[in-house]
Design a protein around this motif. Structure first.
Motif, PDB file in Angstrom:
ATOM      1  N   ILE A 220       0.877  -1.172   0.000  1.00 28.93           N
ATOM      2  CA  ILE A 220       0.000   0.000   0.000  1.00 28.93           C
ATOM      3  C   ILE A 220       0.913   1.220   0.000  1.00 28.93           C
ATOM      4  CG2 ILE A 220      -1.765   1.285   1.266  1.00 28.93           C
ATOM      5  CD1 ILE A 220      -2.727  -1.393   2.404  1.00 28.93           C
ATOM      6  N   ASN A 221       1.118   1.793  -1.172  1.00 31.38           N
ATOM      7  CA  ASN A 221       1.963   2.977  -1.283  1.00 31.38           C
ATOM      8  C   ASN A 221       1.256   4.166  -0.659  1.00 31.38           C
ATOM      9  OD1 ASN A 221       2.853   1.021  -3.280  1.00 31.38           O
ATOM     10  ND2 ASN A 221       4.204   2.629  -4.048  1.00 31.38           N
ATOM     11  N   LEU A 222       2.010   4.970   0.082  1.00 29.32           N
ATOM     12  CA  LEU A 222       1.450   6.158   0.725  1.00 29.32           C
ATOM     13  C   LEU A 222       1.879   7.419  -0.017  1.00 29.32           C
ATOM     14  CD1 LEU A 222       2.043   5.101   4.438  1.00 29.32           C
ATOM     15  CD2 LEU A 222      -0.082   4.939   3.120  1.00 29.32           C
ATOM     16  N   THR A 223       3.164   7.713   0.026  1.00 33.21           N
ATOM     17  CA  THR A 223       3.693   8.883  -0.678  1.00 33.21           C
ATOM     18  C   THR A 223       5.092   8.528  -1.186  1.00 33.21           C
ATOM     19  OG1 THR A 223       4.863   9.863   1.213  1.00 33.21           O
ATOM     20  CG2 THR A 223       2.521  10.426   0.957  1.00 33.21           C
ATOM     21  N   SER A 224       5.608   9.393  -2.030  1.00 39.00           N
ATOM     22  CA  SER A 224       7.034   9.314  -2.312  1.00 39.00           C
ATOM     23  C   SER A 224       7.788   9.643  -1.032  1.00 39.00           C
ATOM     24  CB  SER A 224       7.413  10.309  -3.411  1.00 39.00           C
ATOM     25  OG  SER A 224       7.111  11.632  -2.994  1.00 39.00           O
ATOM     26  N   ASP A 225       8.968   9.064  -0.899  1.00 44.43           N
ATOM     27  CA  ASP A 225       9.834   9.473   0.200  1.00 44.43           C
ATOM     28  C   ASP A 225      10.583  10.720  -0.268  1.00 44.43           C
ATOM     29  OD1 ASP A 225      11.047   9.498   2.622  1.00 44.43           O
ATOM     30  OD2 ASP A 225      12.119   7.601   2.387  1.00 44.43           O
ATOM     31  N   THR A 226      10.846  11.626   0.635  1.00 45.61           N
ATOM     32  CA  THR A 226      11.525  12.868   0.285  1.00 45.61           C
ATOM     33  C   THR A 226      12.923  12.868   0.880  1.00 45.61           C
ATOM     34  OG1 THR A 226       9.421  14.063   0.233  1.00 45.61           O
ATOM     35  CG2 THR A 226      11.419  15.385   0.384  1.00 45.61           C
ATOM     36  N   VAL A 227      13.905  13.181   0.049  1.00 49.40           N
ATOM     37  CA  VAL A 227      15.294  13.252   0.489  1.00 49.40           C
ATOM     38  C   VAL A 227      15.617  14.710   0.795  1.00 49.40           C
ATOM     39  CG1 VAL A 227      17.690  12.822  -0.152  1.00 49.40           C
ATOM     40  CG2 VAL A 227      15.891  11.263  -0.936  1.00 49.40           C
ATOM     41  N   TYR A 228      15.999  14.965   2.034  1.00 48.24           N
ATOM     42  CA  TYR A 228      16.297  16.333   2.476  1.00 48.24           C
ATOM     43  C   TYR A 228      17.794  16.505   2.735  1.00 48.24           C
ATOM     44  CZ  TYR A 228      11.288  16.909   3.604  1.00 48.24           C
ATOM     45  OH  TYR A 228       9.917  17.000   3.553  1.00 48.24           O
ATOM     46  N   GLY A 229      18.296  17.646   2.363  1.00 48.84           N
ATOM     47  CA  GLY A 229      19.650  18.067   2.725  1.00 48.84           C
ATOM     48  C   GLY A 229      19.654  19.574   2.922  1.00 48.84           C
ATOM     49  N   ALA A 230      20.697  20.091   3.546  1.00 50.03           N
ATOM     50  CA  ALA A 230      20.777  21.544   3.770  1.00 50.03           C
ATOM     51  C   ALA A 230      22.227  21.992   3.705  1.00 50.03           C
ATOM     52  CB  ALA A 230      20.161  21.909   5.123  1.00 50.03           C
ATOM     53  N   TYR A 231      22.426  23.252   3.322  1.00 51.39           N
ATOM     54  CA  TYR A 231      23.765  23.835   3.293  1.00 51.39           C
ATOM     55  C   TYR A 231      23.682  25.288   3.725  1.00 51.39           C
ATOM     56  CZ  TYR A 231      22.512  26.250  -1.062  1.00 51.39           C
ATOM     57  OH  TYR A 231      21.904  27.066  -1.996  1.00 51.39           O
ATOM     58  N   ARG A 232      24.805  25.806   4.163  1.00 47.76           N
ATOM     59  CA  ARG A 232      24.882  27.219   4.543  1.00 47.76           C
ATOM     60  C   ARG A 232      25.398  28.009   3.346  1.00 47.76           C
ATOM     61  NH1 ARG A 232      24.418  28.848   9.921  1.00 47.76           N
ATOM     62  NH2 ARG A 232      25.421  30.766   9.211  1.00 47.76           N
ATOM     63  N   ALA A 233      24.528  28.836   2.811  1.00 45.71           N
ATOM     64  CA  ALA A 233      24.877  29.601   1.613  1.00 45.71           C
ATOM     65  C   ALA A 233      25.974  30.622   1.887  1.00 45.71           C
ATOM     66  CB  ALA A 233      23.635  30.296   1.069  1.00 45.71           C
ATOM     67  N   ASP A 234      26.187  30.991   3.166  1.00 46.11           N
ATOM     68  CA  ASP A 234      27.250  31.941   3.490  1.00 46.11           C
ATOM     69  C   ASP A 234      28.619  31.273   3.579  1.00 46.11           C
ATOM     70  OD1 ASP A 234      26.549  30.497   5.743  1.00 46.11           O
ATOM     71  OD2 ASP A 234      26.929  32.154   7.140  1.00 46.11           O
ATOM     72  N   GLN A 235      28.663  29.932   3.508  1.00 48.06           N
ATOM     73  CA  GLN A 235      29.946  29.224   3.630  1.00 48.06           C
ATOM     74  C   GLN A 235      30.242  28.286   2.457  1.00 48.06           C
ATOM     75  OE1 GLN A 235      30.640  27.209   7.324  1.00 48.06           O
ATOM     76  NE2 GLN A 235      29.819  28.860   8.581  1.00 48.06           N
ATOM     77  N   ILE A 236      29.215  27.938   1.693  1.00 46.95           N
ATOM     78  CA  ILE A 236      29.369  26.929   0.653  1.00 46.95           C
ATOM     79  C   ILE A 236      28.801  27.433  -0.670  1.00 46.95           C
ATOM     80  CG2 ILE A 236      28.610  24.640  -0.141  1.00 46.95           C
ATOM     81  CD1 ILE A 236      30.653  24.378   1.982  1.00 46.95           C
ATOM     82  N   GLN A 237      29.565  27.274  -1.726  1.00 44.09           N
ATOM     83  CA  GLN A 237      29.031  27.444  -3.068  1.00 44.09           C
ATOM     84  C   GLN A 237      28.665  26.053  -3.566  1.00 44.09           C
ATOM     85  OE1 GLN A 237      31.482  29.694  -5.809  1.00 44.09           O
ATOM     86  NE2 GLN A 237      30.424  28.820  -7.594  1.00 44.09           N
ATOM     87  N   LEU A 238      27.376  25.770  -3.518  1.00 44.12           N
ATOM     88  CA  LEU A 238      26.905  24.410  -3.765  1.00 44.12           C
ATOM     89  C   LEU A 238      26.901  24.088  -5.255  1.00 44.12           C
ATOM     90  CD1 LEU A 238      25.712  21.928  -2.210  1.00 44.12           C
ATOM     91  CD2 LEU A 238      23.453  22.805  -2.853  1.00 44.12           C
TER      92      LEU A 238
END
Length: 632
Positions: A220-238
């Motif tokens: 019984i499928n419910l939803t897609s799973d969501t992959v989350y990540g985060a970065y600090r824009a003041d320290q990283i040029q992603l």
């Protein structure tokens, strides 16, 4: 002895599957071995669920009123069968990302089933290891389980996921079948795809298996799973994270991203990944893959768009029947200056796969031979077609420097290798190693992977301290976040934190245990699905980031092996919201009914017996499951 068939089987407790030799025993031997296995582990704990022990189904109703003697409110000929007792839904506890989703979604599902179907629901957390053991032992402590699995890139090949539900894992004893699904036609299709000699034929069998399971409403499928990540824009040029997102299993963008207002890229890692310099001892698959793609290099890897590409191998060839895989290595060196050779590749694979009892992620492989053709060419040979070898095995394992590991005592004691330095061929060289807490690295100049800036990995006791470190700027990358952590970062409007989300290729499921009532009844599985409010689950548990899934499928639509046209797939919900009328109609038309208290009853003629007694398996009933226990 009959033909030997190799398939993915469970590594208990690790949540991963290995390629192990199966089905070399007679059906009677398999029955005997199941019983011996259960005896060794001890009696299955806990009382059998109602409907699984041969007792009357009216028992074990959780102390609720049976409603006997009240008028039927629908279904059949006006008569009521046994009352459907309380059902239990288990979910995995202690997982940083899935557990919070389950704890937010399950109260919604609980209310939907109770209010619409008229069945009381208990929600039960369980540790991952104990839950896996309960399923392997067929302990029957639940009727459904809330589940998703890690987005290991090797699962972009369908073999791993499809093999979770073959009949050899159903019943008591290993390997693992997540919900004791026992369908011979499905199993045969999975076996056929695993030994197909051409890509077209394999796709045919894969799609056949997916459609059979969908028609059975196996999940019984419910939803897609969501992959989350985060970065600090003041320290990283992603760098561009593509369709795979910001995660430890998508190493390319992490390697290419540049630290700007920071001395290094810095992220978290679980302590077991860096518990020792021998990274092969870790159980955390995401951390294992991260190390194997940064400090070490595999022959192949998946890129940011989930495509298989070359890594340490400059190129490779696969013969038409998937029995020979040849890899030509780059002209490159390990970080101590020694050349990377075909002999290093051969030794790495033999060492790793010959020590499956030592390394949690290791897999036994049915090589006929691994041949060193020349210094930079290595050839893997199999007697049978193994069409998934390069996609599921080669993409995971970083190549080790043979001489360094042998000098450290690897042959004598594989787990406790003495490594004065961590030496790989990846884009990052370890400059400081503090066991269990910190790894510092420098990027390798002129490396073919073109790394940018140093990397620092730290372990944290809990998610709260990790989040605080990110918000204070001590970390500038957070990978594989839980939804509530991502929301916390989004809500900090004055902070530099930016959240990246993508859809996983693996869904979030509610898995019915299909060998016991009520989950063994297809109409009950369909009615349960119709009752669930997926839109509400997405909003509450995943903050609107997940897509409701209305079709039963082992794979999400974003998976590359999902049938393109959707033909033959079963739609299990009329809309993303709850559909009470459809749910009740499905049951009523199949003879189910409700008493005056609104409690659901089985049809009067329903066979409530489990598909096999507790402690046994389908191979003991060849008249109903002719493929179970067969030599393949």
């Amino acid at each position: 002895m009959g033909k030997v068939y190799y398939k993915w089987s469970t590594i208990p407790g690790a949540g991963q599957r290995g390629l192990t030799k199966m089905n070399t025993e007679s059906p009677q031997q398999q029955v005997t071995n199941r019983r011996a296995y259960l005896a060794k582990l001890g009696a299955v704990s806990g009382a059998a669920l109602a409907g699984c022990s041969g007792q009357e189904e009216s028992e074990g109703t959780g102390g609720m009123d049976n409603g006997s003697g009240n008028a039927n409110s629908g279904g059949g000929n006006g008569e009521l069968g046994e009352i459907v007792p309380q059902i239990t839904i288990k979910y995995p506890s202690g997982l940083s990302s899935l557990t919070p989703v389950a704890e937010s979604a399950l109260p919604i599902i609980q209310n939907n089933i109770q209010d619409i179907l008229g069945v009381p629901v208990e929600i039960l957390p369980a540790g991952v290891g104990s839950n896996v053991n309960d399923i392997i032992n067929d302990a029957r402590k639940a009727h459904f389980q809330f589940l998703s699995v890690s987005e290991d890139p090797s699962r972009l090949d369908p073999n791993n996921l499809l093999s979770f539900f073959t009949i050899d894992g159903a019943g008591a004893g290993p390997p693992l079948n997540w919900n004791h699904y026992a369908n011979c036609e499905y199993t045969q299709a999975v076996q056929n795809q695993a030994s197909a000699a051409s890509e077209n034929k394999r796709e045919e069998y894969v799609h056949k298996a997916i459609r059979i399971a969908s028609q059975d409403i196996q999940s019984i499928n419910l939803t897609s799973d969501t992959v989350y990540g985060a970065y600090r824009a003041d320290q990283i040029q992603l760098a561009d994270t593509g369709s795979a997102g910001l995660t430890k299993t998508n190493p390319g963008p992490l390697i290419s991203s540049q630290p700007t207002n920071a001395d290094a890229k810095s992220t978290d890692i679980t302590s077991d990944v860096i518990a020792s310099k021998n990274h092969l001892t870790t159980q955390a698959i995401t951390g294992f893959l991260f190390v194997n793609n940064t400090v070490y290099s595999p022959l192949l890897r998946y890129n940011k768009n989930r495509e298989l590409v070359t890594a340490l191998a400059e190129d490779y060839t696969v013969n038409n029947s998937f029995q020979q895989f040849t890899f030509n290595l780059r002209d490159t060196t390990f970080q101590n200056g020694d050349p990377v050779t075909a002999e290093d590749v051969k030794w790495t694979y033999e060492f790793y796969t010959n020590n499956t009892d030592q390394f949690p992620t290791a897999r036994s492989l049915p090589f006929d031979s691994i041949n060193v053709v020349d210094e930079r060419t290595v050839e893997f040979n199999f007697s049978n077609s193994i069409p998934y070898f390069h996609r599921t095995v080669v993409s995971r394992l970083g190549i080790l420097p043979k001489d360094v590991w042998l000098n450290g005592g690897a042959q004598e004691n594989p787990q406790d290798v003495t490594l004065n330095s961590v030496i790989g061929s990846g884009p990052y060289e370890v400059t400081n190693f503090e066991a269990g807490s910190l790894i510092q690295t420098d990027s390798i100049q002129d490396h073919w992977d073109d790394p940018s800036g140093p990397f620092r990995l730290r372990s944290f006791q809990d998610s709260t301290s990790k989040l605080r470190a990110f918000q204070s700027g001590d970390l500038n990358l957070l990978l594989d976040l839980a939804p509530d952590q991502a929301k916390n970062i989004r809500d900090q409007t004055d902070d530099a934190g930016e959240v990246v989300t993508v859809d996983s290729f693996i869904p979030i499921w509610l898995h019915p245990f299909m060998h016991i009532a009520p989950g063994k009844f297809r109409e009950f599985r369909l009615a349960t699905s119709q009752a669930i409010d997926r839109q509400r689950i997405s909003q509450v548990a995943l903050y609107g980031d997940a897509n409701p899934e209305l079709v039963s499928s082992i794979l999400s639509p974003s998976h590359p092996w999902y049938p393109d046209d959707g033909e033959g797939m079963t739609q299990i919900a009329d809309s993303p919201t709850s559909n009470p009328e459809s749910a009740k109609q499905v049951l009523s038309e199949a003879g189910w009914g409700w008493d005056g208290n609104g409690r659901l009853h089985y049809p009067p003629d329903a066979d409530l017996a489990p598909l096999w007694p507790q402690g046994e398996g389908p191979e003991e009933y060849p008249d109903r499951f002719p493929c179970a226990g067969e030599e393949n």
